[in-house]
Design a protein around this motif. Structure first.
Motif, PDB file in Angstrom:
ATOM      1  N   ILE A 121      39.708  36.583  49.351  1.00 43.70           N
ATOM      2  CA  ILE A 121      40.554  35.433  49.704  1.00 43.70           C
ATOM      3  C   ILE A 121      40.993  34.679  48.450  1.00 43.70           C
ATOM      4  N   ALA A 122      40.053  34.505  47.504  1.00 39.27           N
ATOM      5  CA  ALA A 122      40.377  33.785  46.264  1.00 39.27           C
ATOM      6  C   ALA A 122      41.506  34.490  45.519  1.00 39.27           C
ATOM      7  N   LEU A 123      41.436  35.820  45.450  1.00 42.91           N
ATOM      8  CA  LEU A 123      42.493  36.577  44.764  1.00 42.91           C
ATOM      9  C   LEU A 123      43.828  36.424  45.482  1.00 42.91           C
ATOM     10  N   GLU A 124      43.761  36.430  46.794  1.00 42.15           N
ATOM     11  CA  GLU A 124      44.976  36.266  47.591  1.00 42.15           C
ATOM     12  C   GLU A 124      45.612  34.894  47.317  1.00 42.15           C
ATOM     13  N   MET A 125      44.779  33.859  47.227  1.00 40.99           N
ATOM     14  CA  MET A 125      45.289  32.503  46.971  1.00 40.99           C
ATOM     15  C   MET A 125      45.847  32.389  45.552  1.00 40.99           C
ATOM     16  N   LEU A 126      45.173  33.028  44.588  1.00 38.80           N
ATOM     17  CA  LEU A 126      45.678  33.001  43.213  1.00 38.80           C
ATOM     18  C   LEU A 126      47.008  33.745  43.132  1.00 38.80           C
ATOM     19  N   ARG A 127      47.162  34.802  43.922  1.00 36.55           N
ATOM     20  CA  ARG A 127      48.433  35.521  43.973  1.00 36.55           C
ATOM     21  C   ARG A 127      49.524  34.585  44.510  1.00 36.55           C
ATOM     22  N   LYS A 128      49.160  33.819  45.534  1.00 36.97           N
ATOM     23  CA  LYS A 128      50.110  32.895  46.152  1.00 36.97           C
ATOM     24  C   LYS A 128      50.656  31.858  45.167  1.00 36.97           C
ATOM     25  N   VAL A 129      49.814  31.434  44.224  1.00 41.12           N
ATOM     26  CA  VAL A 129      50.278  30.442  43.246  1.00 41.12           C
ATOM     27  C   VAL A 129      50.719  31.108  41.934  1.00 41.12           C
ATOM     28  N   GLY A 130      50.828  32.457  41.956  1.00 40.99           N
ATOM     29  CA  GLY A 130      51.362  33.193  40.814  1.00 40.99           C
ATOM     30  C   GLY A 130      50.392  33.368  39.656  1.00 40.99           C
ATOM     31  N   LEU A 131      49.091  33.404  39.950  1.00 37.83           N
ATOM     32  CA  LEU A 131      48.113  33.464  38.853  1.00 37.83           C
ATOM     33  C   LEU A 131      47.140  34.631  38.966  1.00 37.83           C
ATOM     34  N   GLU A 132      47.515  35.652  39.732  1.00 40.86           N
ATOM     35  CA  GLU A 132      46.585  36.752  39.943  1.00 40.86           C
ATOM     36  C   GLU A 132      46.117  37.364  38.616  1.00 40.86           C
ATOM     37  N   GLU A 133      47.057  37.523  37.679  1.00 39.36           N
ATOM     38  CA  GLU A 133      46.688  38.179  36.416  1.00 39.36           C
ATOM     39  C   GLU A 133      45.856  37.272  35.503  1.00 39.36           C
ATOM     40  N   HIS A 134      45.695  35.996  35.891  1.00 36.62           N
ATOM     41  CA  HIS A 134      44.865  35.085  35.092  1.00 36.62           C
ATOM     42  C   HIS A 134      43.524  34.802  35.763  1.00 36.62           C
ATOM     43  N   ALA A 135      43.221  35.567  36.796  1.00 38.62           N
ATOM     44  CA  ALA A 135      42.034  35.286  37.626  1.00 38.62           C
ATOM     45  C   ALA A 135      40.738  35.190  36.821  1.00 38.62           C
ATOM     46  N   HIS A 136      40.642  35.964  35.736  1.00 36.36           N
ATOM     47  CA  HIS A 136      39.373  36.000  35.007  1.00 36.36           C
ATOM     48  C   HIS A 136      39.334  35.081  33.789  1.00 36.36           C
ATOM     49  N   LYS A 137      40.347  34.243  33.679  1.00 36.17           N
ATOM     50  CA  LYS A 137      40.347  33.288  32.567  1.00 36.17           C
ATOM     51  C   LYS A 137      39.593  32.006  32.956  1.00 36.17           C
ATOM     52  N   TYR A 138      39.084  31.338  31.934  1.00 37.98           N
ATOM     53  CA  TYR A 138      38.431  30.037  32.133  1.00 37.98           C
ATOM     54  C   TYR A 138      39.484  28.933  31.991  1.00 37.98           C
ATOM     55  N   PRO A 139      39.230  27.764  32.573  1.00 32.14           N
ATOM     56  CA  PRO A 139      40.200  26.669  32.487  1.00 32.14           C
ATOM     57  C   PRO A 139      40.702  26.410  31.065  1.00 32.14           C
ATOM     58  N   ALA A 140      39.812  26.498  30.070  1.00 29.45           N
ATOM     59  CA  ALA A 140      40.238  26.222  28.685  1.00 29.45           C
ATOM     60  C   ALA A 140      41.297  27.207  28.197  1.00 29.45           C
ATOM     61  N   GLU A 141      41.371  28.369  28.855  1.00 30.40           N
ATOM     62  CA  GLU A 141      42.359  29.377  28.442  1.00 30.40           C
ATOM     63  C   GLU A 141      43.674  29.252  29.212  1.00 30.40           C
ATOM     64  N   LEU A 142      43.751  28.254  30.087  1.00 30.80           N
ATOM     65  CA  LEU A 142      44.946  28.087  30.925  1.00 30.80           C
ATOM     66  C   LEU A 142      45.719  26.830  30.519  1.00 30.80           C
ATOM     67  N   SER A 143      47.019  26.831  30.760  1.00 34.59           N
ATOM     68  CA  SER A 143      47.828  25.632  30.514  1.00 34.59           C
ATOM     69  C   SER A 143      47.556  24.611  31.622  1.00 34.59           C
ATOM     70  N   GLY A 144      48.003  23.382  31.414  1.00 36.28           N
ATOM     71  CA  GLY A 144      47.827  22.350  32.447  1.00 36.28           C
ATOM     72  C   GLY A 144      48.457  22.745  33.772  1.00 36.28           C
ATOM     73  N   GLY A 145      49.642  23.349  33.680  1.00 34.35           N
ATOM     74  CA  GLY A 145      50.336  23.766  34.904  1.00 34.35           C
ATOM     75  C   GLY A 145      49.554  24.850  35.631  1.00 34.35           C
ATOM     76  N   GLN A 146      48.994  25.781  34.848  1.00 34.58           N
ATOM     77  CA  GLN A 146      48.194  26.847  35.458  1.00 34.58           C
ATOM     78  C   GLN A 146      46.916  26.279  36.071  1.00 34.58           C
ATOM     79  N   LYS A 147      46.297  25.334  35.379  1.00 35.97           N
ATOM     80  CA  LYS A 147      45.072  24.719  35.928  1.00 35.97           C
ATOM     81  C   LYS A 147      45.372  24.046  37.261  1.00 35.97           C
ATOM     82  N   GLN A 148      46.495  23.340  37.308  1.00 35.60           N
ATOM     83  CA  GLN A 148      46.819  22.650  38.558  1.00 35.60           C
ATOM     84  C   GLN A 148      47.103  23.658  39.669  1.00 35.60           C
ATOM     85  N   ARG A 149      47.685  24.809  39.310  1.00 35.92           N
ATOM     86  CA  ARG A 149      47.924  25.828  40.336  1.00 35.92           C
ATOM     87  C   ARG A 149      46.605  26.420  40.825  1.00 35.92           C
ATOM     88  N   VAL A 150      45.616  26.546  39.930  1.00 37.14           N
ATOM     89  CA  VAL A 150      44.282  26.988  40.374  1.00 37.14           C
ATOM     90  C   VAL A 150      43.712  25.962  41.356  1.00 37.14           C
TER      91      VAL A 150
END
Ligand SMILES: Nc1ncnc2c1ncn2[C@@H]1O[C@H](COP(=O)(O)OP(=O)(O)O)[C@@H](O)[C@H]1O
Ligand SMILES: [Mg+2]
Length: 253
Positions: A121-150
């Motif tokens: 389900i988590a992967l499905e939701m990350l796909r929905k917000v366009g972040l499937e390929e970033h699933a294994h990154k930590y918040p520090a490795e994501l931009s603010g926009g990506q963090k908010q999408r998580v």
């Protein structure tokens, strides 16, 4: 109560000490609706959202979620909160967990879901917000926009009755706001019921069903976004949107 009504609020009051912050708030949110809340800083918008999911206890007034009165003292507050998604200005992600774990952990811990199912389900939701390929990154490795999408994916994963967004783009650099608004717009078009505190007037006009304009602890005006923004009845509303308009004009120069 009509089963169409997801949230009903009646005469909500809240004071801090002897300072009243909410002075009798009443409104309803129908299934599939996107309700926009606007108003100057300090008008009580965040306090209202916190009262609605019982993080803050209102002094007076009643709230119903899907027909159940949640201000009833016998209600299980933790169960109520599971049915309300909350997206904050500052993301509030767990920094020691990957994006995927940030989304799946609630499913495992709160919903007692099997690890594999939670992950699916988590992967499905990350796909929905366009972040499937970033699933294994930590918040520090994501931009603010990506963090908010998580954070949005995490709220969605719990399959809530309604999602509250409290100024979800206010902490973002201007160039990252658009990607978050696009995700929120897509969800609004899918009829995910929500209350959005925002000053993004383009968003309000494209997917908002109604604007509630708060001023000094009250809703002083409400109606269709276009009408409230372009042709408000109250002087305070007019001044507020004039000011927003000026700020945006300056930023976009
Ligand atoms: N925990 C608190 N204790 C005391 N005062 C508070 C607290 N939270 C908010 N307030 C006050 O309540 C008023 C409304 O705040 P808030 O709901 O954050 O407004 P908004 O989100 O519209 O900016 C402000 O005057 C704020 O200082
Ligand atoms: Mg606020």
């Amino acid at each position: 109560m009509s089963s169409d009504i997801v949230l009903k609020v009646e005469d909500l009051h809240k004071s801090y000490g002897n300072i009243p912050v909410l002075k009798g708030i009443s409104f309803e949110v129908r299934r599939g609706e996107t309700k926009i809340i606007c108003g100057p800083s300090g008008s009580g918008k965040s306090t209202l959202l916190r009262c609605l999911n019982l993080i803050t206890k209102p002094d007076k007034g009643r709230i119903w979620l899907e027909g159940e009165e949640i201000t009833d003292r016998n209600v299980n507050i933790n169960k109520v909160r599971q049915r309300i998604g909350f997206v904050f200005q500052e993301f509030n992600l767990f920094n020691h967990l990957t994006a995927l774990r940030n989304v799946s952990i609630g499913l495992e811990v709160v919903k007692k879901m099997d690890k594999n199912e939670a992950r699916r389900i988590a992967l499905e939701m990350l796909r929905k917000v366009g972040l499937e390929e970033h699933a294994h990154k930590y918040p520090a490795e994501l931009s603010g926009g990506q963090k908010q999408r998580v954070a949005i994916a995490r709220a969605l994963a719990m399959n809530p009755a309604i999602i509250f967004y409290d100024e979800p783009t206010s902490a973002l650099d201007p160039q990252l706001i658009g990607e978050v608004l696009e995700v929120m717009k897509a969800l609004a078009r899918e009829k995910v019921t929500s209350i959005v505190v925002t000053h993004e007037m383009g968003f309000a006009q494209s997917v908002g069903d109604e604007i509630l304009f708060m001023y000094d602890g009250k809703i002083i005006e409400q109606g269709p976004p276009l009408q409230i923004i372009q042709n408000p009845k109250c002087e305070q509303t007019r001044r507020f949107f004039q000011r927003i308009h000026e700020l945006y004009a300056r930023e976009n120069k």
